[in-house]
Every structure is written in structure tokens, then in C-alpha cells.
Design a protein around this motif. Structure first.
Motif: not given
Length: 160
Positions: A1-23, A95-98, A102-103
Motif C-alpha cells: 500500500m502506498s499513499v502520496t501526499f498530495p494525493s492527486s491523479g493530476c500530474p500538473s498538481f504533483f508538479h507544482i508541489f514537487y517544484e516547491e519541494g513538499i512531497v 494519464p495512462k502512463r501515470l 501507480v500500479s
């Protein structure tokens, strides 16, 4: 089981947080004896990893309780700097690659080598701190014994 915060399927949302350094990523797996949760936190290009032993298999409410009440305490009680990550920028992912990634992560239970390295660094730091405290206690006890011995000697030769 793996949970990522922020948990979102939207890669652009993840990208914003990765640039800020909060993952943060919480991976729970069975290590053969216990269920273990490994928290990987990326902050400003530094990966810090923490290990929490759940014991028996945790249910969803137990995991959420851990996240809401104990996660920040677990992270704050350590002094490790973390392992530096190379500056890799996250591109927009199909999205398919994402979904495939995830799987693949769900099938691959365990921790990354960088996380293992961060946990090992934390363990070494704790060992050094414990060693230093033990040495100071030994010195203190030795000093106390010396003072007690001198007091006994003075008391013994008081009348002479």
C-alpha cells in the motif's frame, strides 16, 4: 500500500508541489515479521526517510489515525539532514502512463534505495548521539566515584 501526499491523479498538481519541494510518500509493506510504514519526505531537494513499525496489519482507520496524529511527531523528532536528490524536473505525464506507474508501485512493496540510505544515515546519527551520551554518563559516574573516594579518605584521616 502506498499513499502520496498530495494525493492527486493530476500530474500538473504533483508538479507544482514537487517544484516547491513538499512531497511525502507513505509506503506500508510486510517485511516478513511486522507491517512497516516508511515515510519518504522530499523537502527542498533533500529526501528524508522515516520508519514506523505498525506490528499487525493496519486497517485504514489506523493508517489515517497515524497520519493525522503521529506522522508529524515522527518527522519532528529526528535531526537528519537527508539525502540530496538530483534536480530532476517532473514533466507532464500521460494519464495512462501515470496509471501504469501507480500500479507498478503498488505491486512493488518496499522502499527505494535513497530512502534506505536516508534511514541508515538517521540510524548512524542516533548511534553517534547515544555513544556520546553514554561516554558523558561514564565520565560523570567516574567523577562521582572519585569525589566520594576523596571524601571518605578525608573523613578517615580527620583526627590525625
Amino acid at each position: 500500500m502506498s499513499v502520496t501526499f498530495p494525493s492527486s491523479g493530476c500530474p500538473s498538481f504533483f508538479h507544482i508541489f514537487y517544484e516547491e519541494g513538499i512531497v511525502m510518500k507513505l509506503t506500508i509493506y510486510y517485511d516478513g515479521q511486522f507491517w512497516v510504514g516508511v515515510i519518504e519526505a522530499v523537502n527542498s531537494g533533500k529526501l528524508r526517510a522515516f520508519r514506523h513499525v505498525f506490528g499487525k496489519e493496519p486497517k485504514d482507520p489506523e493508517v489515517l489515525d497515524f497520519i493525522h496524529h503521529q506522522l508529524l511527531h515522527t518527522i519532528s523528532q529526528t535531526e537528519q539532514e537527508g539525502v540530496s536528490l538530483k534536480g530532476q524536473r517532473q514533466k507532464k505525464i500521460n494519464p495512462k502512463r501515470l496509471q501504469r506507474q501507480v500500479s507498478k508501485e503498488v505491486k512493488h512493496a518496499g522502499v527505494t534505495s535513497k530512502a534506505q540510505e536516508a534511514i541508515k544515515l538517521e540510524l548512524e546519527a542516533r548511534k553517534q548521539k547515544k555513544k556520546q551520551l553514554t561516554k558523558e554518563m561514564r565520565e560523570y559516574e567516574k567523577e562521582q566515584k572519585y569525589i566520594l573516594r576523596k571524601q571518605k579518605a578525608k573523613k578517615k584521616h580527620r583526627g590525625k
